[in-house]
Each structure stands twice: as structure tokens, then as C-alpha cells.
Design a protein around this motif. Structure first.
Motif, PDB file in Angstrom:
ATOM      1  N   HIS A 195      -8.557 -19.957  -9.971  1.00 34.04           N
ATOM      2  CA  HIS A 195      -9.041 -19.834 -11.346  1.00 34.04           C
ATOM      3  C   HIS A 195      -9.969 -20.981 -11.745  1.00 34.04           C
ATOM      4  O   HIS A 195     -10.113 -21.287 -12.933  1.00 34.04           O
ATOM      5  CB  HIS A 195      -7.884 -19.702 -12.341  1.00 34.04           C
ATOM      6  CG  HIS A 195      -7.015 -18.519 -12.069  1.00 34.04           C
ATOM      7  ND1 HIS A 195      -7.407 -17.222 -12.303  1.00 34.04           N
ATOM      8  CD2 HIS A 195      -5.770 -18.424 -11.507  1.00 34.04           C
ATOM      9  CE1 HIS A 195      -6.447 -16.385 -11.927  1.00 34.04           C
ATOM     10  NE2 HIS A 195      -5.452 -17.082 -11.427  1.00 34.04           N
ATOM     11  N   ILE A 231     -14.803 -17.165  -3.647  1.00 32.71           N
ATOM     12  CA  ILE A 231     -14.614 -16.894  -5.081  1.00 32.71           C
ATOM     13  C   ILE A 231     -13.632 -15.752  -5.313  1.00 32.71           C
ATOM     14  O   ILE A 231     -13.039 -15.663  -6.375  1.00 32.71           O
ATOM     15  CB  ILE A 231     -15.934 -16.599  -5.832  1.00 32.71           C
ATOM     16  CG1 ILE A 231     -16.551 -15.273  -5.419  1.00 32.71           C
ATOM     17  CG2 ILE A 231     -16.923 -17.732  -5.646  1.00 32.71           C
ATOM     18  CD1 ILE A 231     -17.710 -14.872  -6.313  1.00 32.71           C
ATOM     19  N   ILE A 232     -13.456 -14.903  -4.308  1.00 34.06           N
ATOM     20  CA  ILE A 232     -12.564 -13.760  -4.519  1.00 34.06           C
ATOM     21  C   ILE A 232     -11.111 -14.212  -4.457  1.00 34.06           C
ATOM     22  O   ILE A 232     -10.376 -14.111  -5.433  1.00 34.06           O
ATOM     23  CB  ILE A 232     -12.855 -12.650  -3.500  1.00 34.06           C
ATOM     24  CG1 ILE A 232     -14.292 -12.163  -3.707  1.00 34.06           C
ATOM     25  CG2 ILE A 232     -11.863 -11.498  -3.660  1.00 34.06           C
ATOM     26  CD1 ILE A 232     -14.797 -11.243  -2.632  1.00 34.06           C
ATOM     27  N   LEU A 233     -10.702 -14.758  -3.302  1.00 39.26           N
ATOM     28  CA  LEU A 233      -9.289 -15.134  -3.164  1.00 39.26           C
ATOM     29  C   LEU A 233      -8.892 -16.192  -4.190  1.00 39.26           C
ATOM     30  O   LEU A 233      -7.750 -16.214  -4.647  1.00 39.26           O
ATOM     31  CB  LEU A 233      -9.004 -15.642  -1.752  1.00 39.26           C
ATOM     32  CG  LEU A 233      -9.041 -14.571  -0.672  1.00 39.26           C
ATOM     33  CD1 LEU A 233      -8.551 -15.129   0.643  1.00 39.26           C
ATOM     34  CD2 LEU A 233      -8.201 -13.366  -1.062  1.00 39.26           C
ATOM     35  N   LYS A 234      -9.834 -17.065  -4.553  1.00 36.00           N
ATOM     36  CA  LYS A 234      -9.496 -18.119  -5.520  1.00 36.00           C
ATOM     37  C   LYS A 234      -9.820 -17.720  -6.953  1.00 36.00           C
ATOM     38  O   LYS A 234      -9.665 -18.533  -7.866  1.00 36.00           O
ATOM     39  CB  LYS A 234     -10.234 -19.402  -5.159  1.00 36.00           C
ATOM     40  CG  LYS A 234      -9.805 -19.937  -3.809  1.00 36.00           C
ATOM     41  CD  LYS A 234     -10.213 -21.368  -3.619  1.00 36.00           C
ATOM     42  CE  LYS A 234      -9.836 -21.832  -2.237  1.00 36.00           C
ATOM     43  NZ  LYS A 234      -9.020 -23.049  -2.257  1.00 36.00           N
ATOM     44  N   ARG A 235     -10.305 -16.530  -7.152  1.00 38.41           N
ATOM     45  CA  ARG A 235     -10.652 -16.025  -8.504  1.00 38.41           C
ATOM     46  C   ARG A 235     -11.535 -17.031  -9.239  1.00 38.41           C
ATOM     47  O   ARG A 235     -11.232 -17.448 -10.368  1.00 38.41           O
ATOM     48  CB  ARG A 235      -9.420 -15.815  -9.383  1.00 38.41           C
ATOM     49  CG  ARG A 235      -8.404 -14.856  -8.862  1.00 38.41           C
ATOM     50  CD  ARG A 235      -7.453 -15.499  -7.918  1.00 38.41           C
ATOM     51  NE  ARG A 235      -6.131 -14.886  -8.041  1.00 38.41           N
ATOM     52  CZ  ARG A 235      -5.190 -15.051  -7.164  1.00 38.41           C
ATOM     53  NH1 ARG A 235      -5.379 -15.778  -6.073  1.00 38.41           N
ATOM     54  NH2 ARG A 235      -4.024 -14.476  -7.361  1.00 38.41           N
ATOM     55  N   LEU A 236     -12.618 -17.447  -8.613  1.00 33.66           N
ATOM     56  CA  LEU A 236     -13.495 -18.434  -9.232  1.00 33.66           C
ATOM     57  C   LEU A 236     -14.540 -17.750 -10.117  1.00 33.66           C
ATOM     58  O   LEU A 236     -14.929 -16.618  -9.873  1.00 33.66           O
ATOM     59  CB  LEU A 236     -14.214 -19.253  -8.160  1.00 33.66           C
ATOM     60  CG  LEU A 236     -13.331 -19.930  -7.119  1.00 33.66           C
ATOM     61  CD1 LEU A 236     -14.194 -20.738  -6.151  1.00 33.66           C
ATOM     62  CD2 LEU A 236     -12.293 -20.836  -7.789  1.00 33.66           C
TER      63      LEU A 236
END
Lengths: 348, 348
Positions: free
Chosen positions: A251, A277-282
Motif C-alpha cells: 500500500h 506494484i500489483i503484489l504490493k498494491r502500490l
């Protein structure tokens, strides 16, 4: 003989022609024309004497012949002056909102005197108990960039971990101090020992490193952020962004107002770690200060009390003389400036 | 002899070992064990018969030995079954919330029967007047991905221009239909003539193109979006993202739930046009469906009425037989499936 029709000589910094790769001093030249110190009869223009010119990385965009939807980023006209942020004093005015002696800041030609036909776009300078040059930095476009990028885009929470690249520059030094006031842990990087000292000893960053001395930026970031980065204030782009991405926490937020490492490349570097950015929801969000100018007063309300209490430090690199403006602007791209690069061309 | 202690044979799809590059069928193998059709005395577990297995691109992450903060993305254990979304029927239950005959969906082993020790993580299937397999797609994780990615991250407004890559897939076909209902202009790309036909004739996309037949994706996007793209629903990454960035409109939004083009590369492709996000004030946001599962009922409320009225089309590619599951999963990465890839392993 000084009179209403006084004519003075007017040095200008002229844009020579479109640039590819790194700009050079010789992409600009000085010329001298003459100007009447009076607005034309019946006009609503304002005639100003320019005091400070602001050297900003975004001007590089305007030196390329790339059309833009934004007038602020549209290409310079070869043979016309460089346009950038200036601080100026009104010498004559046909406009009801401006009178002789008023101080203003806004986008204007790089010249000693300017006739401004759309003075509505200027900001009047409300506080004069602070250095006037601050209106090219802390209280001008870089201040707007730092404040709204950090607060509106990154929403820092107490205890969050913030990384700032180009951290001693016009914007970075503010982002770091603002984030500290908000209770964050703040690390910055810069390109010389002197700048790293500034970050730690003057701006109060928790940690700082010289990116030119680190062979492995990923390892450097892991050292300073063993638990990862919540907020990255992006001024650099390219390889630095690639090193940051795997070090972000879930996030995390990345505010991007500049990617100075990329502006002079014929082919921009690739960023390889975007899938992070996907797995870490950036969230990565680009923005430009111009979009926040309508909220300018929020910056003043926030920052002027800190200035008056001596709680903020703002380091400027002031070059004297309009003839040195081309070198000062070019120096941004090699990091020659220490702090916000300003050119003083007149002292009221 | 059927009794409470009945023991049945239980085929399983076993993960062989960590994968680099493209996964192959031989990275999995079938084995047959046996299972009692009863939960252990005093346990709160649930024993289910699996009906449908869901093939999803994200499973590729779990085939690499890359630690993850999210249990949903943590590496598979070599020698243990593949874990993915399944639809299943409760055969025996020690848990008060589940009884024999209940239908459920959730993450579970790829096998004929499973003993589930944490049944709290399963969703009970509330509507059975729709195809059960939909709970691997439209009413399962891909539906959550499409709905929340489009609505929460991209906030589509009537008249906005939406581009969807991998548009005939499990998620893309939904994004396109949802965006059409919201009054958007929608263009999709897919990798075969047949898929492009589906997009235009079955899913109601305004336009569609075969990315394998376009040599210049930038030119293709300019053709379909002469005024630019407001929303890009990103399933692909890499070169496609690079082509999209310069075609975005100011204040555009990019929701990234997958970058399938990158998962099997040793070194991900570089994205070169990232500096575009600054001048165009773009927002790129990564997300994963798991974060929205607590709001699952919003998807049902939104979409079930459309299903009942026959207003939504959901194309599935259903392979019969657990022994064909490895090939079905691998096929995702070459785009062999047409629509959502499901494996039917039992019919109630």
C-alpha cells in the motif's frame, strides 16, 4: 533623464533552438534591447522589473520541440526569451489590481524588464518579512510541488517511512522537513558529500546517503529501510525508481513530480520492476504544481508560521547577474547547485 | 460399500518444483491417494468434493520460489497439490456454519476431495440459479477483480474512453461489459481473430483489435483513441503499457491487476515511457482481488440482477477432467483459452 517615458536597456536570455540530449549554455544567448518603463496608453498590462529568476528542471521540457496540451510546458520559441518563474516588482501598471511597487511572482520572460499583458496570472506577494527569493522556492512553485505532492498524493501518517531522492534540491529539502513535522522517518539521497551533510545536519533528515558512492542502490535502500518504504517522493526516475520499487511496503505511495535523470536521454531508461506494484498494491501518481496553484493559500497558511518561528531551513544557491543565468540553468542537470538554484538579477 | 467411513480414491495435481521461465505441463503431475469421506471426530473441518478448478494467471507467482507477505501468493510446496480457487460441495462437516450439500468457493487444493481445516475462509454460494462454474469467474475472484478495479480504482464517468488488454479473458470481458453499462466507450485487444469477434459481437465492445496482427501498437491505439484513453485496465504490462502511456489523456487512470506478459520472463521488460505520468498527471495503481473480498456482497448485488435478466455474457472455456488441469493452466500463458479457463472435475 528619468521621466514617464524613460527608456532603459533590457538584457534578455534568448532561447537559441531546440535541444536534444543535455542542454548547453550555448543553447541560450544574451541580447540587449531597450524598453520603455511605461505600459502603453489604455492597456491593462503591467510593466515589471525582474528581481529573481528561478532555475527549475521542468524548463528542460520546454527546450524540446514536443507539443504539449499545457501552455506551461509548450516549447519555447527560438529567438524569444526563456520563460520561467520570476519574482518581480511592478514599475508601471494599467491594471486595477496592480500598482507601482507591488511585488509579484509568476511565469515571465528571463529579462530585466517585462511588459506582462496577462497580469491576472501573476501572484501578488503577500508577506515581505521573508526573503523575496523564497517566492521562487519555498513560497513558490517548488513549495507548491513539495506540499501538495506530499500531503495530497502521499497522505503521510505518523511513523511512516519516507524516501526522498534529489533530496537537497528545491523540492526535496522541503519534502523532508514537512514529512519530519508529520512524524515520519525520513531518508534522502543526494549527489555529494556536502549535500548529504546538509540533509542530516541542516534539514533534519533521519538518514542520508550519497547515491554516487553507492554501487548498489537496492542494498543502500535495504540498509536504511529494513522494513521497507511507505512513501517515495520521486524526483529522479529511471534506475532509482527501479531500485525503490522492490523496497516499497504494501500500500505504498509514490508521488512523481519529476524524473530528472530521464530528461536528457534520447531513449529513456526502462523501468523493469513495475510488476511489483500489483503484489504490493502500490500507487504511482504523476502531478504538476500548476494544478494546485488555485490552492496556493493553503501552502502559505501552512508554511509561513514555520518560517517566522525559524523552524524551517531553506537553502538557496543564488547566482548573481542575468549573464550567468544560462550556466545556472544548465548546472541543474549535473547537480552543480546546492539547494534551490536562483539567479538574482536586481535588488529592488 | 457406502457408509460413513467410506474411503474413495482421490486424484491430485501435484506441484513438482519451482519454475523459471514459462511453466510446462511437466511442472505438475497427477497422483492418486485415498481419502475418507468424513471429517475427523471432534474437528471443525469440512470435507468437500471439488467440482470446478479455476485456472488463473496469478498462480504463476506461486510456482516461483519468491517469498511473499501474502499467504495467497506464497510459493507452492513441491510435492503438495497446486492450490487455487475451486467450487466445491460439502460432503461432511464438523463446522456449525457448513452442512452436507452446501456449495462453497474459495482457495483449495487441486484434487477431487479436500479436507479443509479453515472453512471460515470459504464463501458459501448464495445463488444457485446461475451456472456454478461462474463462481470461478464472474461471481468469483475474477469478478471481484474486474468490478473493484474498474469502479474503485478507475472511477469511470459517462463518456470516458476505456481500453482493456487481454480483453476476452476471465477479467477483461467483464471490465468491458461493466464499462459499457457505465456509459463508456470501450476498446479491447486480444490475441486471435476469434477473440476479437467475441469482443465486438458478444461482449459489445465498441471496437477491438488483434494485437498479434498490429505491428505498431501505438498506431493502433491512436486509431481507436484519437482523443486518447481515460482509463486503461492493465492485464498485460511490458510493451503494451509502454504503448498505452503516451496515448493516455490528462488525469487518466491505470488499474493494474496483472501483467501476464512479464510473469515468465527471466528479466522483465523495461517500461520506457513512465515520465509521461508527470505531464499527463496519470495514476497507476496496483491491486489484488483478495483485498476486496470483505466487500464481496457488493459484486453480487451489482451483477446478479444482470445475470438474471440475461444482460451479461460470460464466456468460459471448460476443460473436462482433473487430468487435463495442468495443460489448461499452462495454456493461459500462450492465450490458448477462449474466455475464462475452468476445469470441471465432477458434476455434483
Amino acid at each position: 533623464m528619468a521621466g514617464e517615458e524613460e527608456t532603459v536597456s533590457n538584457k534578455q536570455v534568448i532561447f537559441k533552438g531546440y535541444v536534444s540530449g543535455f542542454p548547453k549554455e550555448t543553447d541560450m544567448y544574451l541580447t540587449t534591447t531597450s524598453t520603455k518603463l511605461k505600459v502603453p496608453e489604455g492597456s491593462k498590462a503591467v510593466l515589471v522589473k525582474n528581481l529573481y529568476l528561478s532555475c527549475d528542471p521542468y524548463l528542460r521540457f520546454r527546450m524540446s520541440n514536443i507539443p504539449s496540451e499545457d501552455p506551461e510546458f509548450s516549447p519555447f520559441q527560438p529567438g524569444s526569451p526563456i520563460y520561467g518563474f520570476v519574482v518581480a516588482k511592478v514599475v508601471d501598471s494599467g491594471h486595477p489590481d496592480f500598482k507601482k511597487g507591488d511585488l509579484v511572482w509568476g511565469v515571465n520572460g528571463w529579462e530585466e524588464y517585462s511588459l506582462i499583458t496577462e497580469p491576472e496570472r501573476l501572484f501578488k506577494i503577500p508577506h515581505t518579512d521573508v526573503p523575496l527569493s523564497y517566492y521562487t522556492g519555498l513560497l513558490g512553485m517548488p513549495g507548491v510541488t513539495a506540499y501538495f505532492g506530499l500531503t495530497d498524493i502521499c497522505s503521510p501518517k505518523e511513523g511512516e517511512r519516507v524516501y526522498v531522492s534529489a533530496a537537497s534540491g528545491a523540492v526535496g529539502q522541503l519534502v523532508g522537513q514537512f514529512a519530519k513535522w508529520m512524524g515520519c522517518y525520513v531518508v534522502g539521497s543526494a549527489g555529494s558529500k556536502q549535500k548529504v551533510e546538509l540533509l542530516k545536519n541542516k534539514f533534519g533528515f533521519d538518514e542520508a546517503f550519497n547515491y554516487k558512492e553507492e554501487h548498489d542502490w537496492n542494498a543502500a535502500l535495504k540498509r536504511y529501510f529494513p522494513e521497507g518504504i511507505d512513501i517515495y517522493y520521486e524526483n529522479v526516475g529511471g534506475k532509482m525508481l527501479d531500485a525503490v520499487l522492490p523496497n516499497m511496503r504494501a500500500h505504498g505511495r509514490i508521488a512523481a513530480c519529476g524524473m530528472i535523470s530521464q530528461y536528457n536521454l534520447q531513449q529513456p531508461e526502462g523501468v523493469h520492476n513495475l510488476a511489483t506494484i500489483i503484489l504490493k498494491r502500490l500507487r504511482i501518481q504523476g502531478f504538476i504544481a500548476f494544478d494546485y496553484f488555485s490552492q496556493y493559500s493553503r501552502l502559505l497558511d501552512f508554511v509561513v508560521p514555520y518560517i517566522r518561528e525559524g523552524k524551517i531551513t531553506y537553502v538557496e544557491d543564488i547566482t548573481e547577474g542575468i549573464e550567468n543565468a544560462p550556466a545556472a540553468l544548465i548546472g541543474l542537470f549535473s547537480g552543480r547547485n546546492v539547494g534551490k538554484q536562483v539567479v538574482a538579477i536586481a535588488h529592488e
